[in-house]
Design a protein around this motif. Structure first.
Motif: not given
Length: 361
Positions: A252-268, A279-283
């Motif tokens: 029941d909670l939203d998830v705000h995720l703080v991550i960097d710009n590493y290619a792994t984090h932006k893969a398809p 409910r997931w929000h990427v920062h």
């Protein structure tokens, strides 16, 4: 009741020229330069409180140098003589050593040594060392820095720091990153234990026994860490770790995720995973700004207390050490306290850039 209005501070043309020259010094005599700036601002009609706010000083400091200048003019801004053995080196020679240290290099090296400076200035080595110590000069040391060139740096800093300072309601904020390629190292010879007057010692060479990568998520509100080791750190491992996080966070909670710009984090694969979970929000943190991500502080603790001093004869042993460290951390978790606002951070970076640009000019 309004405070007492101080008498106007009037400067002669000669005094204004000399104070302006002192205030403009960028490399040396910074205490005197600051006092000159205080007087110049006071001479514009500002009260002590206003000058203190302008220069980020205590009001009593402004009052002290305003009063000293009013009584003794420019001579009052210089340090008063102290008790003790009279100095044998006058101010001019001390300043010459400082200026030479800061603004020149020897012909045969990248920086001055105390012996080289002593020869160049005709002083003893101990005298040069005392001058350097008094003014905090260490020519042999070299620090490092890196400024982000991210075009969205300001917006990203405000976004991430805003989460830390004012977390959203009914949500969890997680700082996520991976500490990749952690080596299982064993020393070539047994360690020698610590004894009175002697630290523990280990051989400088080592044996490698493989690597592992730790994925970790730090809850900024509680300080608890979700962590798991994987053999590699590709997008597929990151997605598996996201599944671990999702299973641990209440539905029941939203998830705000703080991550960097590493290619792994932006893969398809990862983008599709996020798209299916509203409910997931990427920062994203700015490039070259790992200091914004609080989980890096946890990684620093792990490195300092377990990985760097530890001996691990296998990857299995290394993973067990990391797992135990996380469990012990979570047994009594404490969140890291974020103290600076986005405005404070941006103002600090601006001062750094302006100072270094003026120093180069």
């Amino acid at each position: 009741m309004a405070g007492r209005q101080l008498a106007a501070l009037v400067l002669s043309d000669a005094e204004r020229r000399e104070l302006t020259s002192l205030a403009a010094r960028r490399n040396t005599a910074q205490a005197l330069a600051l006092r000159a700036r205080i007087v110049l601002r006071c001479a514009t009609g500002r009260q002590n409180k206003q000058v203190a706010a302008d220069l980020q000083l205590d009001q009593t400091t402004v009052g002290k140098w305003r009063r000293r200048f009013a009584e003794h003019r420019i001579d009052g801004l210089r340090d008063e003589p102290r008790s003790g053995t009279p100095r044998t080196i006058d101010d001019a020679r001390i300043e010459a050593v400082i200026v030479r240290t800061l603004e020149s290099v020897p012909a045969d090296a990248t920086h001055w040594s105390s012996r080289g400076m002593a020869r160049a200035c005709g002083l003893s080595v101990s005298t040069v060392q005392r001058i350097w110590r008094a003014f905090g000069l260490q020519p042999h040391r070299l620090g490092s820095f890196k400024l982000s060139t991210d075009p969205d740096f300001v917006a990203k800093v405000r976004d991430v720091v805003g989460l830390y300072v004012s977390p959203p309601a009914h949500a969890v904020v997680l700082c996520v990153d991976e500490k990749s390629q952690i080596q299982a190292l064993d020393r070539s010879q047994p360690m020698l234990p610590m004894r009175p007057g002697q630290p523990a010692r280990r051989s400088h060479d080592y044996k490698r026994h493989g690597t592992t990568s730790l994925f970790a998520a730090l809850d900024i509100a509680t300080g608890r860490v979700i962590g798991k080791c994987y053999a590699r750190h590709r997008a597929i491992e990151f997605r598996k770790f996201l599944d671990e996080i999702e299973a641990a966070v209440p539905a029941d909670l939203d998830v705000h995720l703080v991550i960097d710009n590493y290619a792994t984090h932006k893969a398809p694969l990862i983008r599709n995973w996020f798209n299916r979970r509203p409910r997931w929000h990427v920062h994203l943190t700015p490039t070259s700004s790992s200091w914004v991500n609080q989980v890096e502080r946890f990684f620093a603790l792990l490195t300092e207390r377990q990985i760097r001093p530890g001996i691990h004869r296998s990857v299995v042993a290394l993973k067990a050490t990391i797992t135990t460290f996380i469990e012990q951390h979570n047994a009594n978790p404490k969140p890291f306290r974020w103290t600076k606002s986005a405005d404070d951070i941006l103002a600090s970076i601006e001062r750094f850039c302006v100072y270094n640009a003026q120093a180069k000019a």
